[in-house]
Motif scaffolding. Structure first.
Motif, PDB file in Angstrom:
ATOM      1  N   GLY A 465       0.869  -1.120  -0.238  1.00  0.00           N
ATOM      2  CA  GLY A 465       0.365   0.288   0.176  1.00  0.00           C
ATOM      3  C   GLY A 465       1.203   1.259   0.206  1.00  0.00           C
ATOM      4  O   GLY A 465       2.210   1.387   0.275  1.00  0.00           O
ATOM      5  N   ARG A 471      -0.853  -6.015   2.018  1.00  0.00           N
ATOM      6  CA  ARG A 471      -2.626  -5.008   2.151  1.00  0.00           C
ATOM      7  C   ARG A 471      -3.074  -6.351   1.365  1.00  0.00           C
ATOM      8  O   ARG A 471      -2.571  -6.441   1.046  1.00  0.00           O
ATOM      9  CB  ARG A 471      -3.235  -3.942   1.289  1.00  0.00           C
ATOM     10  CG  ARG A 471      -2.281  -3.518  -0.001  1.00  0.00           C
ATOM     11  CD  ARG A 471      -2.623  -2.351  -0.437  1.00  0.00           C
ATOM     12  NE  ARG A 471      -4.014  -2.085  -0.340  1.00  0.00           N
ATOM     13  CZ  ARG A 471      -4.879  -1.209  -1.415  1.00  0.00           C
ATOM     14  NH1 ARG A 471      -4.482   0.450  -1.389  1.00  0.00           N
ATOM     15  NH2 ARG A 471      -6.232  -1.240  -1.067  1.00  0.00           N
ATOM     16  N   HIS A 680     -10.021  -0.606  -1.921  1.00  0.00           N
ATOM     17  CA  HIS A 680      -9.408  -2.031  -1.787  1.00  0.00           C
ATOM     18  C   HIS A 680      -9.531  -2.865  -2.795  1.00  0.00           C
ATOM     19  O   HIS A 680      -8.811  -3.340  -3.708  1.00  0.00           O
ATOM     20  CB  HIS A 680     -10.296  -2.627  -1.196  1.00  0.00           C
ATOM     21  CG  HIS A 680      -9.942  -4.187  -0.845  1.00  0.00           C
ATOM     22  ND1 HIS A 680      -8.531  -4.705  -0.058  1.00  0.00           N
ATOM     23  CD2 HIS A 680     -10.274  -5.482  -0.457  1.00  0.00           C
ATOM     24  CE1 HIS A 680      -8.748  -6.233   0.009  1.00  0.00           C
ATOM     25  NE2 HIS A 680     -10.049  -6.483  -0.282  1.00  0.00           N
TER      26      HIS A 680
END
Length: 812
Positions: A465, A471, A680
């Motif tokens: 990230g 992530r 996301h």
């Protein structure tokens, strides 16, 4: 007139030349080097072959000829060899392994536009009495040539037709017509800059020139004060050409020639980013590659396996930094020309002014200047697709292949049918330098080699990230389109995808839609008789494009959309199927007012179009980008929050054992285009085969699970990596002849396998190809499968019409 023998004594040298002619593999011809010529290994030369001159590459020079009375070399092209000893060695390996001629392998290393052509000219023979020609067709040919005075053979073929070319050949044999050959000029040549410097004149000369020739004296003072050479163009503009020419004749100035290298900047160069802190996995990968760079004679190869967005590019750049700091050069290969601008931006950002790019999408002049700039050592890093592997990098220290799994690294349309990955392995072994193979979805064979320690495996398991914290990958939703149809949804977009697109557009985010089909409708069918419109030259259906009508995606033949069926003459024509053009239309109807762009091979109408599409999407001017596999590879767009795969199972229907692997790779790669920013990310796979192992594991983004299942299938079917394949295709304009020749070759090879007792080799086929006909030529093919198929083929000369593909990436 070219002499047929050397005519010289025992002090002569002889060259083994690979010529531009259909010869057996690895064969060279012997030629005599005249005393006035300086010829070394790697020189490009013109030599006589029969009655015509051909181009060739010198592979060795010796004082003993292999044949008696060899003919002389005609001329040498260029003052120095264009191929180094290492280039020649690699060309020999390519010729042997990929079963092509030495010349075909050597041409890969030549500068762009250097492959010369010879034009055959036909004229009426002087002194010959054309009245001796009695046949009407012969008279017509002689009359045509006589009016033209001299005409090239190719133009004559177009004007009089192929059938009368046999008559023309007969007239040449009888002497009524003459054939001569002219070597064409190179399409491009190096640019040179003429500069002038002071010739160390005496102090007593300037006062004399002040009195008799003040302009000459002023020019000389300018050179003395500059203390360096000045371009001749500037001096001519200021003092006049006559003044400069007089000083040159008097030898009072010195002329200096230097090659001009023009490196055109590709893409936008951003400001240098802040220093990036590597993750622990990245740091370990950089250290391992750095150790190999520090070791002398290390040909260690690495497989950098990292999920999408894990920072593989940063590892490449750090490794290149270490290579350059050691005084060497680096080579970075990308699978597509369309990806070079974005990668070039990243590399330029790290190595400003020291990066070259070279690919076939450039003009010949741009390629030529880049090639000679690399030759001169003007660049530290070279970026490009597969052709860049053969750039003349003199001090190569590292080779990086990004997205090593891509099939575009294999040359398929013409010999040599080499694969960049295998050729790079051989190159780095010969040069004793490291090789880095990077990918998020390794080729099954490559990963198997890493499992067996033939490559050192480096793993980047997590996405990175903005704060360099790990992530998760974007969440993938699998939508069964059979249920959508049963519930009344006939739109190309499922309800989940439509909802996600609506939210994305409303929130000012961006979306990617992937469909590996071009055009608007993939089938055009008559509703009355059921017939499908097909190409007249190829055994494929025509695809409908809104702007250009019906198109064959094999031979590019175009037709106008019909008003009625050509079979039953009824007018109920229906356009079926889905392509990227139709997806754009559907989106514009669903979300009026938003900017939708399309990125496929049809969307390029001029140079720089791909770059413009990429920049508009990167800058946020485009909200939704629809594309084929071009949008699935290595692109970085942080604002993309949704990726939709319109038909995830479209690649599974090809009769190829790699169909599952290629589908898995494409789906994982396109899924990796989202979730690269603060969001996301969300991915939606629409499919009619939700239980297929390739689609299911791609949705889970689980490479290891896919690898295990794929290896079980490969082992059962004895496909790579459990064997090696050679794909042989025969093409002919007559279907029966094509089938007969393929069957005869198969019987011959099977008989030889039985005779030699080679238990592990088998012949699969022959069967019709897929498609069975392309550009008016029928295709039959077969596969040689076993541990060493070369044993069966080495030394064999194949008749015209056969193509041999070692380690094929598809067997269609």
């Amino acid at each position: 007139m070219i002499p047929s023998d050397s005519g010289q004594g025992g002090s002569m040298e002889f060259a083994e030349v690979a010529v531009d002619a259909p010869l057996s593999l690895e064969k060279t011809l012997t030629y005599c080097i005249p005393n006035h010529m300086s010829v070394r290994c790697g020189h490009l030369v013109w030599v006589p072959l029969g009655r015509r001159p051909v181009q060739g590459v010198v592979f060795s020079v010796s004082r003993l000829p292999r044949i008696l009375d060899p003919r002389n070399i005609i001329s040498v092209i260029g003052p120095y060899p264009l191929l180094s000893t290492k280039n020649l060695d690699l060309a020999k390996w390519i010729s042997s392994y990929y079963m092509c001629s030495l010349y075909q392998a050597a041409v890969l290393f030549l500068p762009p536009g250097f492959k010369g052509q010879v034009n055959a000219f036909i004229s009426v023979t002087d002194g010959k009495n054309s009245e001796s020609v009695v046949k009407d067709d012969e008279k017509d040919v002689v009359k045509y040539i006589g009016h033209k005075v001299a005409v090239t053979e190719n133009i004559a073929r177009k004007d009089i037709g192929t059938k009368r070319m046999a008559t023309l050949a007969k007239l040449v044999r009888t002497g009524v017509l003459s054939k001569s050959w002219v070597i064409s000029r190179k399409r491009s040549k190096p640019r040179f800059l003429l500069s002038i410097s002071n010739g160390n004149i005496g102090d007593d000369l300037l006062p004399e020139l002040d009195r008799t020739a003040p302009r000459q004296a002023s020019l000389l003072r300018t050179l003395i004060e500059a203390s360096q050479s000045i371009p001749a163009k500037e001096l001519r503009e200021k003092f006049g050409s006559t003044t400069l020419n007089v000083l040159i004749k008097k030898c009072l100035v010195v002329r200096e020639w230097s090659r001009v290298v023009i490196s055109k900047q590709i893409g936008k160069v951003q400001g240098k980013r802040d220093s990036i802190v590597l993750s622990s996995d990245q740091e370990m990968a950089v250290q391992e590659i750095g150790k190999a760079l520090e070791e002398e004679c290390s040909s260690q190869s690495f497989l950098l396996y990292g999920v999408t967005g894990s920072g593989k590019t940063e590892v490449y750049l750090r490794a290149l930094e270490k290579c350059i700091s050691a005084g060497r050069q680096g080579l970075m290969l990308v699978p597509e020309i369309s990806l070079t601008p974005q990668m070039m931006n990243r590399v330029n950002e790290r190595f400003p002014g020291r990066t070259a790019i070279i690919h076939s999408g450039q003009t010949l002049r741009e390629q030529f200047d880049a090639w000679w700039g690399i030759w001169d050592g003007s660049f530290d890093v070279i970026v490009g697709p597969r052709s860049a592997l053969f750039a003349p990098v003199s001090n190569l220290g590292l080779v990086v292949i990004d997205e090593e799994h891509e099939w575009t690294y294999k040359q398929q349309d013409k010999p040599p049918r080499f694969h960049v990955r295998e050729t790079a392995i051989k190159l780095t072994q010969q040069a004793n330098i490291p090789l880095v193979l990077g990918t998020a979805t390794p080729d099954v064979t490559t990963f198997n080699r890493a499992q067996r320690s033939r490559h050192k495996l480096l793993i980047l398991p997590n996405r990175i990230g903005h704060n360099q914290m790990p992530r998760k990958l974007a969440r993938v939703y699998l939508v069964d389109m059979r249920k959508e149809l049963m519930e009344g949804n006939r739109s190309p977009f499922s309800r989940r995808l439509s909802k996600s697109l609506s939210e994305t557009v409303a929130n000012g985010k961006q979306a990617l839609l992937f469909l590996n089909r071009r055009g608007s409708a993939t089938l055009v069918q008559c509703r009355d008789c059921g017939s499908i419109l097909r190409c007249k030259r190829c055994d494929v259906s025509l695809t409908y494009h809104r702007d250009i009508g019906l198109v064959c995606h094999q031979c590019a033949r175009r037709e106008s959309p019909p008003e009625w069926c050509p079979i039953c003459v009824e007018g109920r024509i229906r356009y079926l199927g889905l392509g990227t053009e139709k997806v754009v239309v559907e989106l514009e109807g669903l979300f009026p007012g938003i900017k939708v762009s399309r990125w496929d091979s049809d969307s390029k109408s001029g140079k720089g179009d791909y770059q413009q599409i990429m920049e508009e999407f990167s800058d946020g001017r485009t909200q939704v980008l629809v594309g084929t596999q071009m949008i699935a590879k290595g692109l970085h767009f942080p604002n993309v929050s949704v990726v939709g795969v319109v038909q995830a199972d479209i690649g599974l229907y090809f009769p190829d054992f790699r169909a599952g692997e290629r589908t898995f790779q494409l789906l994982c790669q396109v899924a990796g285009r989202t979730g690269r920013g603060l969001d996301h990310g969300e991915v939606i796979f629409q499919t009619y085969l939700p239980d297929n192992y390739a689609i299911r594991t791609a949705a889970q983004q689980d490479y290891y699970k896919f690898y295990i299942q794929e290896m079980e299938l490969r082992k059962y079917q004895r496909n790579p990596p459990f064997s090696r394949l050679v794909h042989m295709i025969y093409v002919h304009t007559n279907e029966e002849t094509c089938k007969k020749e393929a069957s005869t070759m198969a019987r011959t090879l099977k008989s030889e396998i039985y005779k030699e007792g080679i238990g592990d080799l088998e012949i699969v086929g022959p069967v019709p190809g897929h498609p069975t006909r392309i550009r008016g030529r029928y295709r039959w093919h077969m596969i040689i499968r076993g541990l060493n198929p070369h044993f069966l083929l080495n030394g064999r000369i194949f008749p015209k019409g056969w193509s041999v593909d070692v380690d094929p990436v598809n067997v269609l």
